[in-house]
Design a protein around this motif. Structure first.
Motif, short mmCIF file in Angstrom:
data_model
loop_
_atom_site.label_atom_id
_atom_site.label_comp_id
_atom_site.label_asym_id
_atom_site.label_seq_id
_atom_site.Cartn_x
_atom_site.Cartn_y
_atom_site.Cartn_z
N GLU B 23 0.85 -1.14 0.04
CA GLU B 23 0.11 -0.09 0.03
C GLU B 23 1.00 1.40 0.01
O GLU B 23 0.39 2.15 -0.63
CB GLU B 23 -0.91 0.05 1.18
CG GLU B 23 -2.12 -0.98 0.98
CD GLU B 23 -3.03 -0.75 2.16
OE1 GLU B 23 -3.98 -1.60 2.34
OE2 GLU B 23 -3.03 0.18 3.05
N LEU B 24 2.03 1.14 0.97
CA LEU B 24 2.80 2.51 0.91
C LEU B 24 3.32 2.65 -0.36
O LEU B 24 3.63 3.73 -1.15
CB LEU B 24 3.60 1.94 1.97
CG LEU B 24 4.73 3.27 2.15
CD1 LEU B 24 4.29 4.57 2.54
CD2 LEU B 24 5.70 2.93 3.44
N SER B 26 2.35 1.76 -3.30
CA SER B 26 1.56 2.22 -4.44
C SER B 26 1.08 3.67 -4.19
O SER B 26 0.79 4.55 -5.22
CB SER B 26 0.62 1.28 -4.68
OG SER B 26 -0.75 1.70 -4.01
N GLU B 27 0.91 3.98 -2.79
CA GLU B 27 0.72 5.51 -2.40
C GLU B 27 1.62 6.48 -3.04
O GLU B 27 1.33 7.24 -3.54
CB GLU B 27 0.52 5.51 -0.96
CG GLU B 27 -0.04 6.82 -0.55
CD GLU B 27 -0.32 6.73 0.94
OE1 GLU B 27 0.42 6.21 1.60
OE2 GLU B 27 -0.81 7.90 1.43
N VAL B 28 2.89 6.03 -2.75
CA VAL B 28 3.80 6.83 -3.10
C VAL B 28 3.99 7.02 -4.44
O VAL B 28 4.35 7.97 -5.19
CB VAL B 28 5.17 6.30 -2.47
CG1 VAL B 28 6.61 7.19 -3.01
CG2 VAL B 28 5.18 6.53 -0.94
N THR B 30 1.85 6.55 -6.89
CA THR B 30 0.65 7.33 -7.22
C THR B 30 0.71 8.77 -6.95
O THR B 30 0.57 9.70 -8.32
CB THR B 30 -0.59 7.15 -6.39
OG1 THR B 30 -1.01 5.63 -6.41
CG2 THR B 30 -1.87 7.65 -7.08
N PHE B 31 1.47 9.18 -6.16
CA PHE B 31 1.84 10.49 -5.88
C PHE B 31 2.88 11.07 -6.89
O PHE B 31 2.61 12.10 -7.60
CB PHE B 31 2.64 10.80 -4.48
CG PHE B 31 2.82 12.31 -4.42
CD1 PHE B 31 2.12 12.98 -3.72
CD2 PHE B 31 4.18 12.49 -4.75
CE1 PHE B 31 2.46 14.38 -3.48
CE2 PHE B 31 4.66 14.07 -4.55
CZ PHE B 31 3.71 14.87 -3.83
N GLU B 33 3.33 9.62 -9.83
CA GLU B 33 2.63 9.73 -11.47
C GLU B 33 1.75 11.13 -11.44
O GLU B 33 1.73 11.79 -12.59
CB GLU B 33 1.81 8.30 -11.32
CG GLU B 33 2.19 7.27 -11.76
CD GLU B 33 1.70 6.05 -11.82
OE1 GLU B 33 0.61 6.01 -11.71
OE2 GLU B 33 2.65 4.97 -11.70
N MET B 34 1.03 11.15 -10.37
CA MET B 34 0.18 12.65 -10.40
C MET B 34 0.71 13.58 -10.68
O MET B 34 0.29 14.58 -11.55
CB MET B 34 -0.79 12.51 -9.21
CG MET B 34 -1.88 11.42 -9.11
SD MET B 34 -2.75 11.69 -7.48
CE MET B 34 -4.06 10.46 -7.85
N ALA B 63 11.40 8.17 0.62
CA ALA B 63 10.00 8.70 1.19
C ALA B 63 9.33 7.42 2.05
O ALA B 63 9.08 7.67 3.03
CB ALA B 63 9.06 8.85 -0.12
N VAL B 67 8.42 7.10 5.96
CA VAL B 67 7.26 6.96 6.46
C VAL B 67 7.30 5.70 7.54
O VAL B 67 6.76 5.91 8.43
CB VAL B 67 6.21 6.21 5.50
CG1 VAL B 67 4.90 5.80 5.96
CG2 VAL B 67 5.85 7.59 4.69
#
Lengths: 108, 255
Positions: B23-24, B26-28, B30-31, B33-34, B63, B67
């Motif tokens: 999860e961590l 894919s969260e990072v 995603t950030f 990529e966005m 990063a 976390v």
């Protein structure tokens, strides 16, 4: 304009404030905050995520995965009841201090 | 609510570290990529946008590490705070602490003692072959049968693989003078055979010993290991020695 370093507790307060309006994912939050403060308060995203996770672990935030407006799966953070309480508690003294400092500076 | 959340996040961390990691990650990502997509829209080339987004974040692995550190630090802080609070509270109430500690001590002690007893008596299976196939036959409340009934049970081979009979008795070991009691059992011929317990030395009873007027060795006895140790010092020449039980001579044939 110079960028300002933000202390931990203030960063928490900002995160809670931004999330109190609507659930958001990390990137949107970093954009929102930059926009709100006219780019003055640019926090390194590298320190945004640790704060988010700490607040989540503390039970101030919950998170869920859903697809974003651009059809990307993103982790959305949301305020919990405890988070709302903390926001209220920290908000008032902050307003007082800000007002007091502004007054002092004006008076001088 | 807070407590539940905290517990849940801790439990999740312990039970599903892989999921947390994914999860961590894919969260990072995603950030990044966005952020890169936004920059591309503003006219930056794709590669450059990614480079800038990474730079902004300070590196994906870094990063993630931040976390993880924050999570661990928050957890440790929490524990330290709770422990400190506990000690401060407890120090104010030494009598209470004493009572609690004593109660716990006695409680745990009593439980341990009881469990040891129960374990030996009930939970541990008997030291025989296939203890789970052992049954005890009763007739109503009576556990005692007369010899003819026993012989009937013994001869119904279709019911059991084997049947054993015993009676416990207290025997006088002394041949004269001061009485010296010892616990013993009368058992049938294939007692040891059915239970699957071999002799340590010598032999156990056989069917041939189990008839009226005794087998060819006359009255015979098998002694327990502890009796062997305490009365004969564990000596192997105990075999063939005679043992007086209630004034009658028995020959020891095995241990």
């Amino acid at each position: 304009m110079e960028k300002l370093d933000i202390p931990q507790s203030t960063l928490d307060l900002m995160i809670l404030t931004i999330l109190s309006r609507e659930p958001m994912h990390g990137y949107a939050m970093s954009q929102k905050r930059a926009a709100l403060s006219n780019g003055t308060l640019r926090v390194n995203p590298g320190s945004l995520f640790p704060s988010l996770h700490r607040l989540e672990q503390d039970g101030k935030l919950t998170a869920e995965w859903r697809s974003s407006e651009k059809n990307r799966n993103a982790k959305y953070y949301k305020l919990t009841l405890a988070g709302k309480k903390q926001l209220e508690q920290h908000r008032k003294p902050w307003d007082h201090v800000a007002l007091a400092i502004a007054n002092v500076l004006e008076g001088a | 609510m807070t407590l539940l959340h905290r517990l849940w996040s801790i439990v999740r961390g312990f039970l599903r570290p892989e999921q947390l990691k994914r999860e961590l990650d894919s969260e990072v990502r995603t950030f990044v990529e966005m952020s890169a997509a936004e920059k591309t829209r503003n006219g930056v080339s794709r590669d450059e946008a990614y480079r800038l987004a990474m730079l902004e974040l300070g590196g994906i692995e870094q990063a993630k590490e931040h976390v993880r550190t924050a999570r661990h630090a928050a957890f440790l802080e929490e524990v330290a705070r709770d422990l400190g609070y506990t000690f401060r509270i407890l120090r104010k109430q030494p009598v209470f602490v004493l009572v609690v500690v004593l109660t716990l001590t006695l409680g745990i002690g009593a439980n341990t003692a009881l469990f040891t007893l129960m374990n030996a008596m009930i939970l541990k299976s008997l030291p025989v072959r296939e203890p789970d196939r052992l049954v005890e036959i009763r007739c109503g409340r009576r556990v005692n049968f007369s010899n003819p009934i026993w012989e009937q049970i013994r001869d119904r081979r279709e019911l059991f693989n084997g049947a054993i009979a015993y009676s416990t008795e207290r025997h006088n070991l002394a041949s004269g003078g001061e009485t010296h009691f010892v616990d013993g059992m009368h058992v049938n011929g294939n007692y040891f055979g059915v239970l699957g317990v071999p002799a340590a030395i010598g032999r156990t009873f056989t069917e041939a010993d189990d008839r009226r007027g005794c087998g060819e060795d006359g009255h015979i006895a098998v002694i327990s290991h502890s009796f062997w140790q305490s009365h004969y010092g564990g000596s192997p020449d105990v075999l063939g020695k005679s043992l007086a039980l209630d004034g009658r001579q028995f020959t020891i044939v095995g241990v």
